[in-house]
Design a protein around this motif. Structure first.
Motif, PDB file in Angstrom:
ATOM      1  N   HIS A 163      -5.990  -8.611  -9.842  1.00  0.00           N
ATOM      2  CA  HIS A 163      -6.595  -7.818 -10.926  1.00  0.00           C
ATOM      3  C   HIS A 163      -5.588  -6.802 -11.479  1.00  0.00           C
ATOM      4  CE1 HIS A 163      -9.304  -5.267 -13.184  1.00  0.00           C
ATOM      5  NE2 HIS A 163      -8.932  -4.240 -12.452  1.00  0.00           N
ATOM      6  N   LEU A 164      -4.875  -6.128 -10.578  1.00  0.00           N
ATOM      7  CA  LEU A 164      -3.914  -5.113 -11.020  1.00  0.00           C
ATOM      8  C   LEU A 164      -2.696  -5.753 -11.703  1.00  0.00           C
ATOM      9  CD1 LEU A 164      -4.014  -2.721  -7.921  1.00  0.00           C
ATOM     10  CD2 LEU A 164      -5.134  -2.426 -10.136  1.00  0.00           C
ATOM     11  N   LEU A 173      -8.100   1.353  -3.969  1.00  0.00           N
ATOM     12  CA  LEU A 173      -8.956   0.334  -4.576  1.00  0.00           C
ATOM     13  C   LEU A 173      -9.273  -0.781  -3.585  1.00  0.00           C
ATOM     14  CD1 LEU A 173     -10.459  -0.536  -7.069  1.00  0.00           C
ATOM     15  CD2 LEU A 173      -8.363  -1.625  -7.919  1.00  0.00           C
ATOM     16  N   SER A 174      -8.292  -1.190  -2.801  1.00  0.00           N
ATOM     17  CA  SER A 174      -8.516  -2.230  -1.784  1.00  0.00           C
ATOM     18  C   SER A 174      -9.517  -1.749  -0.740  1.00  0.00           C
ATOM     19  CB  SER A 174      -7.196  -2.605  -1.106  1.00  0.00           C
ATOM     20  OG  SER A 174      -6.297  -3.179  -2.017  1.00  0.00           O
ATOM     21  N   VAL A 219      -7.840  -7.910  -5.514  1.00  0.00           N
ATOM     22  CA  VAL A 219      -7.489  -6.593  -6.076  1.00  0.00           C
ATOM     23  C   VAL A 219      -6.063  -6.636  -6.619  1.00  0.00           C
ATOM     24  CG1 VAL A 219      -7.037  -4.162  -5.521  1.00  0.00           C
ATOM     25  CG2 VAL A 219      -9.069  -5.290  -4.605  1.00  0.00           C
ATOM     26  N   CYS A 260       0.836  -1.215   0.000  1.00  0.00           N
ATOM     27  CA  CYS A 260       0.000   0.000   0.000  1.00  0.00           C
ATOM     28  C   CYS A 260       0.865   1.258   0.000  1.00  0.00           C
ATOM     29  CB  CYS A 260      -0.919   0.018   1.230  1.00  0.00           C
ATOM     30  SG  CYS A 260      -2.310  -1.124   1.138  1.00  0.00           S
ATOM     31  N   VAL A 317     -10.277 -10.414  -0.368  1.00  0.00           N
ATOM     32  CA  VAL A 317     -10.699  -9.290  -1.223  1.00  0.00           C
ATOM     33  C   VAL A 317      -9.476  -8.506  -1.691  1.00  0.00           C
ATOM     34  CG1 VAL A 317     -11.977  -7.106  -1.274  1.00  0.00           C
ATOM     35  CG2 VAL A 317     -12.959  -9.092  -0.128  1.00  0.00           C
ATOM     36  N   ILE A 318      -8.558  -8.242  -0.777  1.00  0.00           N
ATOM     37  CA  ILE A 318      -7.355  -7.468  -1.105  1.00  0.00           C
ATOM     38  C   ILE A 318      -6.476  -8.223  -2.092  1.00  0.00           C
ATOM     39  CG2 ILE A 318      -5.237  -6.499  -0.142  1.00  0.00           C
ATOM     40  CD1 ILE A 318      -6.892  -6.094   2.485  1.00  0.00           C
ATOM     41  N   ARG A 320      -2.825   4.049  -5.161  1.00  0.00           N
ATOM     42  CA  ARG A 320      -3.979   3.535  -5.914  1.00  0.00           C
ATOM     43  C   ARG A 320      -4.375   2.147  -5.440  1.00  0.00           C
ATOM     44  NH1 ARG A 320      -1.548   4.343 -11.804  1.00  0.00           N
ATOM     45  NH2 ARG A 320       0.182   3.429 -10.632  1.00  0.00           N
ATOM     46  N   PHE A 321      -3.382   1.330  -5.076  1.00  0.00           N
ATOM     47  CA  PHE A 321      -3.686  -0.003  -4.558  1.00  0.00           C
ATOM     48  C   PHE A 321      -4.432   0.095  -3.235  1.00  0.00           C
ATOM     49  CE2 PHE A 321      -2.317  -3.593  -1.818  1.00  0.00           C
ATOM     50  CZ  PHE A 321      -2.984  -4.606  -2.485  1.00  0.00           C
ATOM     51  N   MET A 369     -12.997  -1.615  -2.325  1.00  0.00           N
ATOM     52  CA  MET A 369     -13.518  -2.963  -2.576  1.00  0.00           C
ATOM     53  C   MET A 369     -13.967  -3.619  -1.277  1.00  0.00           C
ATOM     54  SD  MET A 369     -13.869  -3.912  -5.650  1.00  0.00           S
ATOM     55  CE  MET A 369     -14.085  -5.661  -5.316  1.00  0.00           C
ATOM     56  N   LYS A 370     -13.223  -3.370  -0.191  1.00  0.00           N
ATOM     57  CA  LYS A 370     -13.637  -3.890   1.120  1.00  0.00           C
ATOM     58  C   LYS A 370     -14.980  -3.287   1.533  1.00  0.00           C
ATOM     59  CE  LYS A 370     -11.342  -4.332   4.747  1.00  0.00           C
ATOM     60  NZ  LYS A 370     -10.556  -3.953   5.935  1.00  0.00           N
TER      61      LYS A 370
END
Length: 219
Positions: free
Chosen positions: A216-217, A183-184, A213, A174, A209-210, A179-180, A187-188
């Motif tokens: 995905h990235l 987004l994390s 993410v 992080c 969930v993390i 951005r990570f 999304m949470k």
């Protein structure tokens, strides 16, 4: 397997065609997400109360184990360490002993939690904590307790060094790219709102969930 994947990709393309993204709306959507992120982010006081709770549980550990000379350290992990928590998030704690070479059995972890439970039951009678509840039938035994002053629920486990390490790694990632983290965090929040962010209900835990993410990235 190849056939199934191709069918899935074809189905995904059809769905994407029915959801066209208008470029002029992206900036508005991004602004909305940034606003949600800013509103839900913890305040400095949220960090302070959690640090104070960690200190309080370490004092409890000293009170329990003081004469024995083998006082464990109560260490935070999870969303607080990752810096992906909000004001109402639970606080994950791990009771860690000095000797890492000695493997802690399941039964010994339960015995440790029972020692903390006895102390917390006494504090509960004086109104300092509430909801003291050992969950010893779980794969990872946990002692749940709510601090009455802050209303923060604490989940205490024993020798959960794996959780501590993973949390520190996520925090490190992080810190490399905001951005990570954003987004994390979002999304949470979305998973929580959709009721799919609870391992006890057989859905995804926050770490899953993390990691989704991150995957995905990467791709």
């Amino acid at each position: 397997m190849t056939v199934i994947r191709k069918r899935a990709e074809r189905h995904e393309r059809k769905r994407m065609q029915s959801h066209k993204v208008h470029a002029e709306r992206l900036s508005v959507f991004e602004e909305l997400l940034n606003e949600i992120y800013t509103v839900r982010r913890p305040k400095p006081s949220d960090y302070e109360v959690r640090r104070d709770l960690v200190s309080a549980f370490n004092e409890i550990a000293k009170d329990i184990y003081g004469p024995s000379g083998n006082v464990p350290v109560v260490e935070e992990f999870g969303s607080f360490v990752m810096d992906l928590f909000h004001s109402k998030s639970d606080l994950d704690l791990s009771v860690n002993f000095d000797n890492r070479l000695v493997e802690f059995s399941h039964e010994k972890k339960i015995q440790t939690l029972r020692k903390f439970a006895r102390k917390l039951y006494a504090l509960q009678r004086y109104g300092h904590v509430s909801g003291v509840h050992p969950v010893i039938a779980a794969k990872v035994p946990v002692l749940k307790v709510v601090d009455c002053g802050t209303k923060i629920e604490c989940d205490i486990s024993v020798e959960n060094r794996d959780g501590v390490s993973k949390s520190k790694i996520i925090h490190m990632i992080c810190s490399l790219d905001e951005r990570f983290q954003k987004l994390s965090f979002l999304m949470k929040a979305w998973a929580k709102a959709q009721n799919i962010n609870s391992s006890k209900d057989k859905t995804l835990n926050s770490l899953s969930v993390i990691l989704l993410v991150a995957f995905h990235l990467q791709v």
